[in-house]
Design a protein around this motif. Structure first.
Motif, PDB file in Angstrom:
ATOM      1  N   GLY A   1      34.086  33.984  33.807  1.00  0.00           N
ATOM      2  CA  GLY A   1      32.946  34.446  34.586  1.00  0.00           C
ATOM      3  C   GLY A   1      33.301  35.215  35.835  1.00  0.00           C
ATOM      4  N   LEU A   2      34.571  35.180  36.258  1.00  0.00           N
ATOM      5  CA  LEU A   2      34.963  35.991  37.410  1.00  0.00           C
ATOM      6  C   LEU A   2      34.802  37.466  37.079  1.00  0.00           C
ATOM      7  CD1 LEU A   2      38.175  34.137  38.634  1.00  0.00           C
ATOM      8  CD2 LEU A   2      35.863  33.984  39.563  1.00  0.00           C
ATOM      9  N   ARG A   3      34.378  38.255  38.069  1.00  0.00           N
ATOM     10  CA  ARG A   3      34.086  39.666  37.828  1.00  0.00           C
ATOM     11  C   ARG A   3      34.762  40.550  38.867  1.00  0.00           C
ATOM     12  NH1 ARG A   3      28.557  40.460  34.942  1.00  0.00           N
ATOM     13  NH2 ARG A   3      28.419  42.399  36.095  1.00  0.00           N
ATOM     14  N   ALA A   4      34.957  41.793  38.474  1.00  0.00           N
ATOM     15  CA  ALA A   4      35.492  42.808  39.387  1.00  0.00           C
ATOM     16  C   ALA A   4      34.885  44.152  39.022  1.00  0.00           C
ATOM     17  CB  ALA A   4      37.010  42.878  39.285  1.00  0.00           C
ATOM     18  N   GLU A   5      34.708  44.993  40.023  1.00  0.00           N
ATOM     19  CA  GLU A   5      34.293  46.376  39.798  1.00  0.00           C
ATOM     20  C   GLU A   5      35.529  47.266  39.880  1.00  0.00           C
ATOM     21  OE1 GLU A   5      30.694  44.244  41.540  1.00  0.00           O
ATOM     22  OE2 GLU A   5      32.113  45.257  42.882  1.00  0.00           O
ATOM     23  N   ILE A   6      35.771  48.039  38.831  1.00  0.00           N
ATOM     24  CA  ILE A   6      36.998  48.818  38.713  1.00  0.00           C
ATOM     25  C   ILE A   6      36.834  50.113  39.504  1.00  0.00           C
ATOM     26  CG2 ILE A   6      38.637  49.872  37.114  1.00  0.00           C
ATOM     27  CD1 ILE A   6      37.520  47.965  34.951  1.00  0.00           C
ATOM     28  N   GLY A   7      37.465  50.183  40.676  1.00  0.00           N
ATOM     29  CA  GLY A   7      37.202  51.255  41.626  1.00  0.00           C
ATOM     30  C   GLY A   7      37.935  52.553  41.392  1.00  0.00           C
ATOM     31  N   LEU A   8      38.580  52.709  40.258  1.00  0.00           N
ATOM     32  CA  LEU A   8      39.350  53.924  39.990  1.00  0.00           C
ATOM     33  C   LEU A   8      38.519  55.201  40.150  1.00  0.00           C
ATOM     34  CD1 LEU A   8      42.300  54.487  39.148  1.00  0.00           C
ATOM     35  CD2 LEU A   8      41.523  54.535  36.773  1.00  0.00           C
TER      36      LEU A   8
END
Length: 383
Positions: free
Chosen positions: A233-240
Protein backbone atom coordinates in the motif's frame (compact mmCIF):
# COMPACT_ATOMS: atom_id res chain seq x y z
CA UNK A 1 -5.77 -3.48 -4.69
CA UNK A 2 -6.86 -5.47 -7.73
CA UNK A 3 -4.18 -6.09 -10.36
CA UNK A 4 -5.05 -5.43 -13.99
CA UNK A 5 -3.12 -4.81 -17.20
CA UNK A 6 -5.65 -4.12 -19.97
CA UNK A 7 -9.05 -2.71 -20.85
CA UNK A 8 -10.35 0.73 -19.93
CA UNK A 9 -7.48 1.85 -17.69
CA UNK A 10 -4.42 4.05 -18.18
CA UNK A 11 -1.45 5.17 -16.15
CA UNK A 12 -1.94 8.34 -14.16
CA UNK A 13 0.44 10.27 -16.43
CA UNK A 14 -1.56 9.97 -19.70
CA UNK A 15 -4.85 10.18 -17.81
CA UNK A 16 -3.79 13.44 -16.12
CA UNK A 17 -2.40 14.88 -19.36
CA UNK A 18 -5.79 14.47 -21.04
CA UNK A 19 -7.81 15.54 -17.98
CA UNK A 20 -5.85 18.76 -17.44
CA UNK A 21 -4.71 19.81 -20.92
CA UNK A 22 -6.88 17.96 -23.44
CA UNK A 23 -9.52 19.75 -25.55
CA UNK A 24 -12.02 19.61 -22.66
CA UNK A 25 -9.38 19.67 -19.93
CA UNK A 26 -9.57 21.44 -16.60
CA UNK A 27 -7.07 24.15 -17.56
CA UNK A 28 -9.10 25.11 -20.61
CA UNK A 29 -12.22 25.89 -18.57
CA UNK A 30 -13.34 29.53 -18.93
CA UNK A 31 -13.15 30.38 -15.22
CA UNK A 32 -9.44 29.56 -15.07
CA UNK A 33 -7.55 28.05 -12.12
CA UNK A 34 -8.45 30.96 -9.81
CA UNK A 35 -12.06 29.77 -9.97
CA UNK A 36 -11.07 26.62 -8.06
CA UNK A 37 -8.05 27.33 -5.86
CA UNK A 38 -5.93 30.19 -4.59
CA UNK A 39 -2.16 30.44 -4.97
CA UNK A 40 0.27 32.96 -3.45
CA UNK A 41 -0.36 35.14 -6.52
CA UNK A 42 -4.05 35.40 -5.63
CA UNK A 43 -3.44 35.74 -1.88
CA UNK A 44 -1.77 39.15 -2.09
CA UNK A 45 -0.15 41.61 -4.54
CA UNK A 46 2.81 41.48 -2.13
CA UNK A 47 3.85 38.25 -3.84
CA UNK A 48 4.10 39.84 -7.29
CA UNK A 49 5.91 42.78 -5.69
CA UNK A 50 8.47 40.42 -4.16
CA UNK A 51 8.99 38.66 -7.50
CA UNK A 52 9.45 42.08 -9.13
CA UNK A 53 12.18 42.84 -6.57
CA UNK A 54 13.80 39.51 -7.41
CA UNK A 55 13.69 40.45 -11.11
CA UNK A 56 15.47 43.70 -10.22
CA UNK A 57 18.19 41.72 -8.43
CA UNK A 58 18.56 39.53 -11.52
CA UNK A 59 18.76 42.70 -13.62
CA UNK A 60 21.65 43.93 -11.48
CA UNK A 61 23.45 40.58 -11.73
CA UNK A 62 23.04 40.76 -15.52
CA UNK A 63 24.47 44.33 -15.62
CA UNK A 64 21.15 45.81 -16.83
CA UNK A 65 20.64 44.24 -20.27
CA UNK A 66 18.82 46.11 -23.03
CA UNK A 67 15.97 43.57 -22.80
CA UNK A 68 15.06 41.90 -19.53
CA UNK A 69 12.73 38.92 -19.76
CA UNK A 70 10.22 37.75 -17.19
CA UNK A 71 8.91 34.28 -18.09
CA UNK A 72 5.84 33.13 -16.17
CA UNK A 73 5.58 29.33 -16.43
CA UNK A 74 2.05 27.96 -16.05
CA UNK A 75 0.70 31.50 -16.20
CA UNK A 76 -2.98 30.74 -15.61
CA UNK A 77 -4.68 33.89 -16.80
CA UNK A 78 -1.54 36.02 -16.60
CA UNK A 79 -2.06 37.31 -13.06
CA UNK A 80 1.57 37.03 -11.94
CA UNK A 81 3.27 38.44 -15.02
CA UNK A 82 0.79 41.34 -15.03
CA UNK A 83 1.48 42.09 -11.37
CA UNK A 84 5.25 41.85 -11.78
CA UNK A 85 5.36 44.26 -14.74
CA UNK A 86 3.14 46.70 -12.85
CA UNK A 87 5.38 46.59 -9.75
CA UNK A 88 8.68 47.26 -11.55
CA UNK A 89 10.43 50.62 -11.25
CA UNK A 90 9.97 52.71 -14.40
CA UNK A 91 13.54 52.31 -15.65
CA UNK A 92 13.44 48.51 -15.33
CA UNK A 93 9.90 48.33 -16.73
CA UNK A 94 11.05 50.19 -19.86
CA UNK A 95 13.40 47.30 -20.65
CA UNK A 96 11.21 44.45 -19.40
CA UNK A 97 9.40 42.00 -21.62
CA UNK A 98 6.80 39.62 -20.24
CA UNK A 99 6.17 36.08 -21.46
CA UNK A 100 3.22 34.00 -20.26
CA UNK A 101 3.68 30.27 -20.89
CA UNK A 102 0.32 28.52 -20.83
CA UNK A 103 -1.59 25.98 -22.91
CA UNK A 104 -4.95 27.71 -22.52
CA UNK A 105 -5.92 30.52 -24.88
CA UNK A 106 -4.76 34.08 -24.26
CA UNK A 107 -7.30 35.91 -22.07
CA UNK A 108 -8.98 39.00 -23.42
CA UNK A 109 -7.63 42.33 -22.24
CA UNK A 110 -4.18 41.10 -21.26
CA UNK A 111 -1.40 43.74 -21.28
CA UNK A 112 -0.09 44.06 -24.85
CA UNK A 113 3.50 43.86 -23.54
CA UNK A 114 2.93 40.22 -22.57
CA UNK A 115 3.62 37.57 -25.19
CA UNK A 116 1.44 34.44 -24.81
CA UNK A 117 3.29 31.20 -25.65
CA UNK A 118 2.76 27.42 -25.35
CA UNK A 119 6.44 26.91 -24.39
CA UNK A 120 9.14 29.14 -22.90
CA UNK A 121 11.03 31.36 -25.35
CA UNK A 122 14.56 30.27 -26.23
CA UNK A 123 17.78 31.94 -25.09
CA UNK A 124 16.25 34.86 -23.22
CA UNK A 125 17.99 36.86 -20.48
CA UNK A 126 16.19 37.41 -17.21
CA UNK A 127 14.00 35.55 -14.69
CA UNK A 128 11.98 32.40 -15.38
CA UNK A 129 9.46 31.87 -12.58
CA UNK A 130 7.33 28.73 -12.17
CA UNK A 131 4.78 29.23 -9.40
CA UNK A 132 2.84 26.01 -8.81
CA UNK A 133 3.63 24.72 -12.28
CA UNK A 134 5.59 21.55 -11.57
CA UNK A 135 2.84 20.08 -9.38
CA UNK A 136 0.66 19.96 -12.50
CA UNK A 137 3.23 18.28 -14.75
CA UNK A 138 1.63 14.82 -15.14
CA UNK A 139 3.43 11.82 -13.68
CA UNK A 140 2.88 8.16 -12.95
CA UNK A 141 2.13 6.68 -9.55
CA UNK A 142 3.62 3.50 -8.07
CA UNK A 143 2.20 1.33 -5.28
CA UNK A 144 3.64 -1.65 -3.43
CA UNK A 145 1.56 -4.82 -3.81
CA UNK A 146 1.12 -7.68 -1.36
CA UNK A 147 4.32 -9.37 -2.59
CA UNK A 148 6.42 -6.24 -2.04
CA UNK A 149 6.62 -5.29 -5.74
CA UNK A 150 6.25 -1.66 -6.80
CA UNK A 151 3.67 -1.54 -9.61
CA UNK A 152 2.25 1.24 -11.75
CA UNK A 153 -1.15 2.46 -10.61
CA UNK A 154 -3.70 2.48 -13.43
CA UNK A 155 -6.87 4.55 -13.33
CA UNK A 156 -10.26 4.67 -15.04
CA UNK A 157 -11.99 7.90 -16.00
CA UNK A 158 -14.18 7.66 -12.88
CA UNK A 159 -11.07 7.58 -10.65
CA UNK A 160 -11.17 3.86 -9.86
CA UNK A 161 -7.64 2.48 -9.53
CA UNK A 162 -6.08 -0.92 -10.22
CA UNK A 163 -2.47 -2.12 -10.19
CA UNK A 164 -0.64 -2.72 -13.45
CA UNK A 165 2.82 -3.88 -14.44
CA UNK A 166 5.89 -3.64 -12.19
CA UNK A 167 7.78 -0.36 -12.39
CA UNK A 168 10.84 -0.85 -14.61
CA UNK A 169 13.55 0.98 -16.53
CA UNK A 170 14.25 4.66 -15.92
CA UNK A 171 11.19 4.99 -13.66
CA UNK A 172 12.48 2.21 -11.39
CA UNK A 173 15.91 3.86 -11.31
CA UNK A 174 14.32 7.18 -10.32
CA UNK A 175 12.41 5.53 -7.47
CA UNK A 176 15.53 3.75 -6.23
CA UNK A 177 17.45 7.03 -6.11
CA UNK A 178 14.85 9.56 -5.03
CA UNK A 179 11.88 7.79 -3.44
CA UNK A 180 12.73 4.21 -2.42
CA UNK A 181 9.56 2.43 -1.38
CA UNK A 182 10.31 0.89 2.01
CA UNK A 183 9.32 -2.75 2.18
CA UNK A 184 10.25 -3.57 -1.42
CA UNK A 185 13.19 -5.95 -1.97
CA UNK A 186 16.50 -4.10 -2.05
CA UNK A 187 15.06 -0.88 -0.62
CA UNK A 188 17.78 1.04 1.25
CA UNK A 189 15.19 2.81 3.43
CA UNK A 190 13.59 1.37 6.58
CA UNK A 191 9.92 0.55 6.85
CA UNK A 192 7.92 3.40 8.39
CA UNK A 193 6.73 3.50 11.96
CA UNK A 194 4.81 6.30 13.64
CA UNK A 195 6.11 9.81 12.84
CA UNK A 196 8.60 11.13 15.36
CA UNK A 197 8.81 14.77 14.24
CA UNK A 198 10.52 16.57 11.39
CA UNK A 199 14.01 15.41 10.40
CA UNK A 200 17.10 17.32 11.33
CA UNK A 201 19.65 18.07 8.58
CA UNK A 202 21.84 15.33 10.04
CA UNK A 203 19.10 12.78 9.25
CA UNK A 204 19.35 13.45 5.50
CA UNK A 205 21.84 12.36 2.87
CA UNK A 206 24.57 14.98 2.60
CA UNK A 207 23.86 15.77 -1.07
CA UNK A 208 20.26 16.83 -0.32
CA UNK A 209 20.68 18.67 2.95
CA UNK A 210 19.07 22.11 2.36
CA UNK A 211 17.88 24.13 5.35
CA UNK A 212 14.30 23.56 4.16
CA UNK A 213 14.61 19.77 4.08
CA UNK A 214 11.79 19.37 6.59
CA UNK A 215 9.33 21.59 4.72
CA UNK A 216 6.77 18.86 4.57
CA UNK A 217 6.25 15.43 5.99
CA UNK A 218 7.52 13.77 9.18
CA UNK A 219 10.70 11.80 9.54
CA UNK A 220 10.18 8.05 9.49
CA UNK A 221 11.42 5.86 12.31
CA UNK A 222 13.30 2.57 12.06
CA UNK A 223 11.70 -0.83 11.66
CA UNK A 224 12.73 -4.44 11.75
CA UNK A 225 13.93 -6.72 8.95
CA UNK A 226 12.35 -6.85 5.50
CA UNK A 227 8.71 -7.90 5.48
CA UNK A 228 6.97 -7.60 2.08
CA UNK A 229 3.49 -7.36 3.57
CA UNK A 230 4.50 -4.46 5.82
CA UNK A 231 5.18 -2.36 2.72
CA UNK A 232 1.89 -3.13 0.99
CA UNK A 233 0.00 0.00 0.00
CA UNK A 234 2.95 2.39 0.18
CA UNK A 235 2.89 4.81 -2.75
CA UNK A 236 5.21 7.16 -4.60
CA UNK A 237 4.82 9.63 -7.44
CA UNK A 238 7.52 9.07 -10.06
CA UNK A 239 8.94 12.55 -10.61
CA UNK A 240 11.01 11.84 -13.72
CA UNK A 241 8.72 13.93 -16.04
CA UNK A 242 9.02 16.89 -13.67
CA UNK A 243 12.80 16.64 -13.56
CA UNK A 244 12.84 16.68 -17.37
CA UNK A 245 10.32 19.55 -17.61
CA UNK A 246 12.34 21.66 -15.18
CA UNK A 247 15.64 20.91 -16.95
CA UNK A 248 14.07 21.98 -20.27
CA UNK A 249 12.72 25.20 -18.73
CA UNK A 250 16.12 26.05 -17.25
CA UNK A 251 17.80 25.29 -20.59
CA UNK A 252 15.60 27.91 -22.27
CA UNK A 253 17.41 30.65 -20.37
CA UNK A 254 20.49 32.13 -21.98
CA UNK A 255 21.48 33.86 -18.71
CA UNK A 256 19.57 34.66 -15.57
CA UNK A 257 17.72 32.84 -12.82
CA UNK A 258 15.10 30.09 -12.89
CA UNK A 259 12.84 29.67 -9.84
CA UNK A 260 10.31 26.93 -9.09
CA UNK A 261 7.87 27.44 -6.20
CA UNK A 262 5.66 24.58 -5.09
CA UNK A 263 4.31 22.21 -2.50
CA UNK A 264 7.44 20.19 -1.79
CA UNK A 265 8.94 17.22 0.01
CA UNK A 266 12.53 16.09 0.33
CA UNK A 267 14.62 12.93 0.67
CA UNK A 268 14.26 11.41 4.11
CA UNK A 269 10.75 12.80 4.54
CA UNK A 270 8.72 11.55 1.58
CA UNK A 271 5.02 11.05 2.37
CA UNK A 272 4.54 7.27 2.65
CA UNK A 273 1.25 7.17 0.75
CA UNK A 274 1.94 9.87 -1.83
CA UNK A 275 0.17 13.19 -2.29
CA UNK A 276 -1.97 12.83 -5.43
CA UNK A 277 -5.20 14.73 -4.97
CA UNK A 278 -7.79 16.90 -6.70
CA UNK A 279 -9.14 20.44 -6.24
CA UNK A 280 -12.51 21.76 -7.35
CA UNK A 281 -14.52 24.83 -6.33
CA UNK A 282 -12.03 25.74 -3.63
CA UNK A 283 -12.05 22.33 -1.95
CA UNK A 284 -9.85 19.28 -2.00
CA UNK A 285 -11.55 16.37 -3.71
CA UNK A 286 -10.84 12.93 -5.11
CA UNK A 287 -8.58 13.07 -8.18
CA UNK A 288 -10.92 12.01 -10.99
CA UNK A 289 -9.33 12.30 -14.46
CA UNK A 290 -12.42 13.46 -16.35
CA UNK A 291 -11.57 17.16 -16.71
CA UNK A 292 -13.81 18.28 -13.85
CA UNK A 293 -11.08 19.03 -11.30
CA UNK A 294 -7.44 19.94 -10.91
CA UNK A 295 -5.15 16.95 -10.40
CA UNK A 296 -1.98 17.71 -8.51
CA UNK A 297 0.81 16.10 -6.50
CA UNK A 298 3.51 17.67 -4.38
CA UNK A 299 6.97 17.98 -5.92
CA UNK A 300 10.26 16.26 -5.08
CA UNK A 301 12.14 19.52 -5.59
CA UNK A 302 15.48 18.04 -4.57
CA UNK A 303 15.23 15.60 -7.48
CA UNK A 304 14.60 18.50 -9.88
CA UNK A 305 17.61 20.50 -8.71
CA UNK A 306 20.54 20.86 -11.11
CA UNK A 307 24.14 21.63 -10.07
CA UNK A 308 24.45 25.06 -8.44
CA UNK A 309 20.84 25.15 -7.20
CA UNK A 310 19.63 26.33 -3.82
CA UNK A 311 16.58 25.09 -1.91
CA UNK A 312 14.81 27.15 0.72
CA UNK A 313 11.34 27.82 2.05
CA UNK A 314 8.98 30.53 0.83
CA UNK A 315 9.20 32.05 4.28
CA UNK A 316 12.98 32.44 3.88
CA UNK A 317 12.79 33.62 0.28
CA UNK A 318 10.10 36.25 0.84
CA UNK A 319 11.85 37.41 4.00
CA UNK A 320 14.99 38.03 1.94
CA UNK A 321 12.82 40.01 -0.50
CA UNK A 322 11.39 42.26 2.18
CA UNK A 323 8.02 40.61 2.86
CA UNK A 324 7.35 40.66 6.60
CA UNK A 325 4.27 39.90 8.64
CA UNK A 326 5.40 42.25 11.40
CA UNK A 327 2.57 44.45 12.68
CA UNK A 328 2.98 48.24 12.24
CA UNK A 329 3.74 50.40 15.23
CA UNK A 330 0.70 51.55 17.20
CA UNK A 331 2.19 55.03 17.13
CA UNK A 332 1.31 55.17 13.44
CA UNK A 333 -2.36 54.71 14.31
CA UNK A 334 -2.44 58.00 16.15
CA UNK A 335 -0.44 60.00 13.59
CA UNK A 336 -1.83 58.51 10.36
CA UNK A 337 -4.78 56.14 10.90
CA UNK A 338 -5.25 55.49 7.17
CA UNK A 339 -1.62 54.49 6.72
CA UNK A 340 -1.87 52.28 9.82
CA UNK A 341 -4.88 50.41 8.41
CA UNK A 342 -3.08 49.88 5.10
CA UNK A 343 0.07 48.67 6.88
CA UNK A 344 -1.97 46.36 9.09
CA UNK A 345 -3.71 44.83 6.06
CA UNK A 346 -0.33 44.37 4.37
CA UNK A 347 1.07 42.67 7.47
CA UNK A 348 -1.87 40.26 7.47
CA UNK A 349 -1.30 39.39 3.82
CA UNK A 350 2.43 38.96 4.42
CA UNK A 351 1.69 36.71 7.38
CA UNK A 352 -0.44 34.46 5.13
CA UNK A 353 2.30 34.26 2.50
CA UNK A 354 4.91 33.27 5.08
CA UNK A 355 2.80 31.22 7.51
CA UNK A 356 4.16 28.01 9.00
CA UNK A 357 1.93 25.11 8.05
CA UNK A 358 0.72 27.06 5.02
CA UNK A 359 2.14 29.03 2.11
CA UNK A 360 5.32 29.81 4.00
CA UNK A 361 6.28 26.13 3.91
CA UNK A 362 6.33 26.01 0.11
CA UNK A 363 9.70 25.13 -1.38
CA UNK A 364 11.68 27.54 -3.58
CA UNK A 365 14.22 26.04 -5.98
CA UNK A 366 16.65 28.69 -7.28
CA UNK A 367 18.74 27.77 -10.32
CA UNK A 368 21.21 30.45 -11.52
CA UNK A 369 22.23 30.31 -15.18
CA UNK A 370 25.47 32.12 -15.99
CA UNK A 371 25.20 34.51 -13.02
CA UNK A 372 25.81 34.28 -9.27
CA UNK A 373 22.76 33.50 -7.14
CA UNK A 374 21.28 37.02 -6.68
CA UNK A 375 18.99 36.33 -3.71
CA UNK A 376 20.52 37.31 -0.36
CA UNK A 377 20.20 35.21 2.78
CA UNK A 378 19.71 31.51 3.36
CA UNK A 379 22.23 28.72 3.02
CA UNK A 380 23.25 26.39 0.24
CA UNK A 381 22.89 22.62 0.46
CA UNK A 382 26.09 20.61 0.59
CA UNK A 383 26.84 19.17 -2.86
Amino acid sequence: MKRESAGGVRGWRPATEEALYGPSGFYRRPEGPAGHFRTSVHASPLFAGAVARLLCLVDEALAHPAELAFVDMGAGRGELVTGVLKALPAEVASRARGYAVERAARPAGLDHRIEWLPAPPADVTGLLFANEWLDNVPLDVAEVDAEGTARLVLVREDGTEVLGEPVAGAEAEWLARWWPLAGTPGSPLPLPEAPDGPPTPEDLPEEVRPPAAGLQGPAQGLHGPYDPHAGEGLRAEIGLPRDAAWAAAVASLGRGLAVAVDYAHFAGARPPFGTLTGFKDGRETAPVPDGSCDITAHVALDACALPGARLLSQREALGALGVSGERPSLALASTDPTAYVRALAGAGEAAELTARGGLGDFGWLLQPVGIPDPLPGGERPST
